[in-house]
Design an enzyme around this catalytic site. Structure first.
Site, mmCIF file in Angstrom:
data_model
loop_
_atom_site.group_PDB
_atom_site.id
_atom_site.type_symbol
_atom_site.label_atom_id
_atom_site.label_comp_id
_atom_site.label_asym_id
_atom_site.label_seq_id
_atom_site.Cartn_x
_atom_site.Cartn_y
_atom_site.Cartn_z
ATOM 1 N N ASP A 214 -9.594 -1.657 8.138
ATOM 2 C CA ASP A 214 -10.105 -0.719 9.137
ATOM 3 C C ASP A 214 -10.575 -1.481 10.367
ATOM 4 O O ASP A 214 -11.235 -2.527 10.259
ATOM 5 C CB ASP A 214 -11.283 0.077 8.570
ATOM 6 C CG ASP A 214 -10.831 1.097 7.523
ATOM 7 O OD1 ASP A 214 -9.642 1.483 7.534
ATOM 8 O OD2 ASP A 214 -11.650 1.498 6.685
ATOM 9 N N ASP B 18 -6.711 -2.171 2.326
ATOM 10 C CA ASP B 18 -7.071 -1.289 3.434
ATOM 11 C C ASP B 18 -7.747 -2.145 4.496
ATOM 12 O O ASP B 18 -8.633 -2.942 4.170
ATOM 13 C CB ASP B 18 -8.032 -0.208 2.923
ATOM 14 C CG ASP B 18 -8.507 0.709 4.049
ATOM 15 O OD1 ASP B 18 -7.690 1.052 4.912
ATOM 16 O OD2 ASP B 18 -9.699 1.064 4.072
ATOM 17 N N ARG C 173 -6.227 1.744 -3.343
ATOM 18 C CA ARG C 173 -5.232 1.072 -2.496
ATOM 19 C C ARG C 173 -5.254 -0.423 -2.795
ATOM 20 O O ARG C 173 -6.283 -1.005 -3.153
ATOM 21 C CB ARG C 173 -5.503 1.324 -1.014
ATOM 22 C CG ARG C 173 -6.805 0.772 -0.444
ATOM 23 C CD ARG C 173 -8.008 1.588 -0.754
ATOM 24 N NE ARG C 173 -7.823 3.000 -0.439
ATOM 25 C CZ ARG C 173 -8.008 3.525 0.775
ATOM 26 N NH1 ARG C 173 -8.386 2.747 1.752
ATOM 27 N NH2 ARG C 173 -7.821 4.805 0.974
ATOM 28 N N ARG D 96 0.830 -1.207 0.000
ATOM 29 C CA ARG D 96 0.000 0.000 0.000
ATOM 30 C C ARG D 96 0.859 1.249 0.000
ATOM 31 O O ARG D 96 1.808 1.353 0.765
ATOM 32 C CB ARG D 96 -0.915 0.024 1.221
ATOM 33 C CG ARG D 96 -1.725 1.315 1.251
ATOM 34 C CD ARG D 96 -2.889 1.254 2.144
ATOM 35 N NE ARG D 96 -3.626 2.512 2.098
ATOM 36 C CZ ARG D 96 -4.705 2.748 2.813
ATOM 37 N NH1 ARG D 96 -5.173 1.807 3.628
ATOM 38 N NH2 ARG D 96 -5.330 3.898 2.720
HETATM 39 N N1 ATP Z 1 -10.552 2.495 13.338
HETATM 40 C C1 ATP Z 1 -9.448 2.673 12.576
HETATM 41 N N2 ATP Z 1 -9.050 1.703 11.724
HETATM 42 C C2 ATP Z 1 -7.948 1.877 10.947
HETATM 43 N N3 ATP Z 1 -7.163 3.000 10.951
HETATM 44 C C3 ATP Z 1 -7.546 3.974 11.800
HETATM 45 C C4 ATP Z 1 -8.691 3.860 12.639
HETATM 46 N N4 ATP Z 1 -8.811 5.006 13.354
HETATM 47 C C5 ATP Z 1 -7.806 5.799 12.973
HETATM 48 N N5 ATP Z 1 -7.012 5.193 12.059
HETATM 49 C C6 ATP Z 1 -5.838 5.809 11.461
HETATM 50 O O1 ATP Z 1 -6.144 6.190 10.114
HETATM 51 C C7 ATP Z 1 -4.884 6.276 9.414
HETATM 52 C C8 ATP Z 1 -5.089 6.383 7.930
HETATM 53 O O2 ATP Z 1 -6.020 5.416 7.539
HETATM 54 P P1 ATP Z 1 -6.331 5.264 5.983
HETATM 55 O O3 ATP Z 1 -5.396 6.099 5.141
HETATM 56 O O4 ATP Z 1 -6.400 3.802 5.706
HETATM 57 O O5 ATP Z 1 -7.768 5.940 5.887
HETATM 58 P P2 ATP Z 1 -8.781 5.458 4.767
HETATM 59 O O6 ATP Z 1 -9.057 3.993 4.992
HETATM 60 O O7 ATP Z 1 -8.303 5.873 3.424
HETATM 61 O O8 ATP Z 1 -10.072 6.328 5.097
HETATM 62 P P3 ATP Z 1 -11.221 5.905 6.144
HETATM 63 O O9 ATP Z 1 -10.602 6.140 7.487
HETATM 64 O O10 ATP Z 1 -12.354 6.808 5.802
HETATM 65 O O11 ATP Z 1 -11.550 4.437 5.912
HETATM 66 C C9 ATP Z 1 -4.144 5.036 9.905
HETATM 67 O O12 ATP Z 1 -2.738 5.236 9.825
HETATM 68 C C10 ATP Z 1 -4.630 4.887 11.354
HETATM 69 O O13 ATP Z 1 -3.607 5.289 12.273
HETATM 70 N N1 PH2 Z 2 -16.682 1.268 -2.121
HETATM 71 C C1 PH2 Z 2 -15.715 1.696 -1.306
HETATM 72 N N2 PH2 Z 2 -15.458 3.004 -1.209
HETATM 73 C C2 PH2 Z 2 -14.467 3.445 -0.376
HETATM 74 C C3 PH2 Z 2 -13.714 2.522 0.377
HETATM 75 C C4 PH2 Z 2 -14.010 1.141 0.249
HETATM 76 O O1 PH2 Z 2 -13.376 0.274 0.893
HETATM 77 N N3 PH2 Z 2 -15.004 0.773 -0.585
HETATM 78 N N4 PH2 Z 2 -12.730 2.959 1.226
HETATM 79 C C5 PH2 Z 2 -12.498 4.271 1.353
HETATM 80 C C6 PH2 Z 2 -11.462 4.722 2.302
HETATM 81 O O2 PH2 Z 2 -11.339 3.870 3.362
HETATM 82 C C7 PH2 Z 2 -13.226 5.281 0.613
HETATM 83 N N5 PH2 Z 2 -14.215 4.755 -0.268
#
Ligand code: ATP
Ligand code: PH2
Length: 189
Positions: free
Chosen positions: A109, A107, A104, A95
């Site tokens: 979460d 990912d 990406r 990534r």
């Molecule tokens: N619940 C969580 N799960 C994963 N990462 C988290 C969480 N809360 C905060 N973070 C932080 O978010 C940072 C960036 O995450 P990332 O760039 O993957 O966001 P994203 O997946 O693009 O957007 P979103 O957060 O909307 O899904 C990570 O380095 C992490 O430290």
């Molecule tokens: N459909 C879809 N859209 C996104 C996704 C994802 O996993 N699926 N993740 C994002 C940032 O975490 C932003 N937008």
């Protein structure tokens, strides 16, 4: 406060739910790899994997469609260490962060951790702050744990019923999608 399993100094496992997504490279293979890699992590036991869903990108829409799923784990890791393992798997999957919400290879979460509320921004916010509004998270999550209560939001089943499912579709049911091994490319065909 960490709970300890009676009769041992091993911390009692905590249920957590992880949202997985990918839309670069070979998303299906990357998600399959991520499930297997999570299962091999010390302190993490994969206890459930939802079906594989396709989904239209939410937020930044000028990027490829995603593949998404949700994985249930039981973990003895504190939330911060679980997050570090997840971030390391993202790195191992190649990534690179070019722009927020950009495409990406993988990912992961942390959607929910033992029903706890964790507010340590920007490093860790649990429940994930956008999980309760994302159909691409709620639909697979409801497949695994419809009765789970998301603090501040309600039951996963109810959140899923209220979400707009129009941009999400079933790609492949569990467990076939993550148990099937890719047949090696046959030469000449
Ligand atoms: N619940 C969580 N799960 C994963 N990462 C988290 C969480 N809360 C905060 N973070 C932080 O978010 C940072 C960036 O995450 P990332 O760039 O993957 O966001 P994203 O997946 O693009 O957007 P979103 O957060 O909307 O899904 C990570 O380095 C992490 O430290
Ligand atoms: N459909 C879809 N859209 C996104 C996704 C994802 O996993 N699926 N993740 C994002 C940032 O975490 C932003 N937008």
């Amino acid at each position: 406060m960490s709970r300890v399993r009676p009769g041992s100094d091993e911390p009692a496992p905590v249920r957590a739910y992880l949202g997985l997504g990918a839309n670069l490279g070979r998303p299906r293979e990357q998600l399959r790899w991520a499930v297997a890699a999570l299962a091999q992590e010390p302190g993490i036991t994969v206890t459930g994997v939802a079906s594989l869903y396709g989904s239209r990108p939410v937020g930044v829409t000028d990027q490829p469609d995603f593949l998404n799923t949700v994985v249930a784990v039981d973990t003895t890791l504190p939330p911060g260490q679980l997050l570090d393992r997840m971030l390391e798997l993202e790195r191992r999957a190649g990534r690179v962060r070019l722009r927020r919400w950009g495409p990406r290879t993988l990912d992961i979460d942390l959607l929910w951790y033992g029903g706890r509320v964790i507010h340590d921004p920007p490093r860790l916010i649990v429940p994930h702050p956008r999980a309760a509004e994302r159909a691409f998270v709620l639909i697979p999550w409801a497949e695994l744990a419809p009765g789970t209560v998301v603090p501040g939001h309600g039951r996963v089943a109810d959140l899923c019923a209220a979400a707009d499912p129009s941009g999400v579709w079933l790609e492949e049911p569990a467990p076939a999608w993550w148990q099937r091994q890719e047949s090696p490319p046959t030469s000449g065909e």
